[in-house]
Design a protein around this motif. Structure first.
Motif, PDB file in Angstrom:
ATOM      1  N   THR A  69       9.760  73.860 -29.227  1.00  0.00           N
ATOM      2  CA  THR A  69       9.228  72.975 -28.210  1.00  0.00           C
ATOM      3  C   THR A  69       8.013  73.655 -27.659  1.00  0.00           C
ATOM      4  N   ILE A  70       6.699  72.944 -27.713  1.00  0.00           N
ATOM      5  CA  ILE A  70       5.539  73.369 -26.970  1.00  0.00           C
ATOM      6  C   ILE A  70       5.364  72.929 -25.663  1.00  0.00           C
ATOM      7  N   SER A  71       4.888  73.608 -24.830  1.00  0.00           N
ATOM      8  CA  SER A  71       4.503  73.156 -23.583  1.00  0.00           C
ATOM      9  C   SER A  71       3.256  73.950 -22.915  1.00  0.00           C
ATOM     10  N   ARG A  72       2.821  73.388 -21.830  1.00  0.00           N
ATOM     11  CA  ARG A  72       1.699  74.366 -21.350  1.00  0.00           C
ATOM     12  C   ARG A  72       1.344  74.133 -20.040  1.00  0.00           C
ATOM     13  N   ASP A  73       0.824  75.178 -19.319  1.00  0.00           N
ATOM     14  CA  ASP A  73       0.749  75.019 -17.906  1.00  0.00           C
ATOM     15  C   ASP A  73      -0.999  75.493 -17.537  1.00  0.00           C
ATOM     16  N   ASN A  74      -1.370  74.133 -17.421  1.00  0.00           N
ATOM     17  CA  ASN A  74      -2.999  74.315 -17.220  1.00  0.00           C
ATOM     18  C   ASN A  74      -3.324  74.999 -16.071  1.00  0.00           C
ATOM     19  N   ASN A  75      -2.744  75.292 -15.133  1.00  0.00           N
ATOM     20  CA  ASN A  75      -3.053  75.952 -13.843  1.00  0.00           C
ATOM     21  C   ASN A  75      -3.039  77.474 -14.381  1.00  0.00           C
ATOM     22  N   LYS A  76      -2.185  77.921 -15.170  1.00  0.00           N
ATOM     23  CA  LYS A  76      -2.463  79.170 -15.736  1.00  0.00           C
ATOM     24  C   LYS A  76      -3.232  79.260 -16.982  1.00  0.00           C
ATOM     25  N   ASN A  77      -3.677  78.147 -17.504  1.00  0.00           N
ATOM     26  CA  ASN A  77      -4.411  78.264 -19.099  1.00  0.00           C
ATOM     27  C   ASN A  77      -3.612  78.894 -20.057  1.00  0.00           C
ATOM     28  N   THR A  78      -2.345  78.546 -20.154  1.00  0.00           N
ATOM     29  CA  THR A  78      -1.431  79.002 -20.866  1.00  0.00           C
ATOM     30  C   THR A  78      -0.558  77.927 -21.620  1.00  0.00           C
ATOM     31  N   VAL A  79      -0.447  78.408 -22.839  1.00  0.00           N
ATOM     32  CA  VAL A  79       0.517  77.623 -23.884  1.00  0.00           C
ATOM     33  C   VAL A  79       1.683  78.485 -24.131  1.00  0.00           C
ATOM     34  N   TYR A  80       2.921  77.489 -24.183  1.00  0.00           N
ATOM     35  CA  TYR A  80       4.214  78.425 -24.917  1.00  0.00           C
ATOM     36  C   TYR A  80       4.781  77.610 -25.924  1.00  0.00           C
ATOM     37  N   LEU A  81       5.398  78.337 -26.551  1.00  0.00           N
ATOM     38  CA  LEU A  81       6.388  77.709 -27.511  1.00  0.00           C
ATOM     39  C   LEU A  81       7.874  78.650 -27.829  1.00  0.00           C
ATOM     40  N   GLU A  82       8.689  77.585 -27.372  1.00  0.00           N
ATOM     41  CA  GLU A  82      10.064  77.886 -27.161  1.00  0.00           C
ATOM     42  C   GLU A  82      10.621  77.741 -28.526  1.00  0.00           C
ATOM     43  N   MET A  83      11.394  78.827 -29.026  1.00  0.00           N
ATOM     44  CA  MET A  83      11.958  78.572 -30.415  1.00  0.00           C
ATOM     45  C   MET A  83      13.315  78.921 -30.250  1.00  0.00           C
TER      46      MET A  83
END
Length: 128
Positions: A69-83
């Motif tokens: 699952t990919i997600s992002r937090d624009n307030n933190k300028n960060t993207v995540y990948l839950e594997m």
């Protein structure tokens, strides 16, 4: 200067989980899609997942669909990948990247050349 820095890789047993993060600095990517590719030495980078600028559109490679699952937090300028449900074939280096073009939505796998800025990568090793 744009920097993308990945973290969260490591060694995990098959069936386990990891969460990768990628923090961007130097400019904001709130109008750009962010994605993950992975690369095994000697092979071309392989698309894994991408998320649109708003987070409303995502696209996954068939090999990871239903597990990642990919997600992002624009307030933190960060993207995540839950594997989750990791397999030995999920092993290579994972790199995050930013789309060159703003405000795109994704209905198919984007091309490698659509992406400009790249991180150095984080190693994921899945043992059987």
């Amino acid at each position: 200067q744009v920097q993308l820095v990945e973290s969260g890789g490591g060694l995990v047993q098959a069936g386990g989980s990891l969460r990768l993060s990628c923090a961007a600095s130097g400019r904001a990517f709130s109008r750009n899609g962010l994605g993950w590719f992975r690369q095994t030495p000697g092979k071309e980078r392989e698309f894994v997942a991408v998320i649109s600028w708003s987070g409303g559109s995502t696209y996954y490679a068939d090999s990871v669909k239903g597990r990642f699952t990919i997600s992002r937090d624009n307030n933190k300028n960060t993207v995540y990948l839950e594997m989750n449900s990791l397999k030995p074939e999920d092993t290579p280096v994972y790199c995050c990247t930013a789309d060159r073009y703003a405000l795109r939505v994704y209905t198919s796998a984007p091309a490698l050349h659509d992406f400009g800025s790249w991180g150095q990568g984080t190693q994921v090793t899945v043992s059987s």
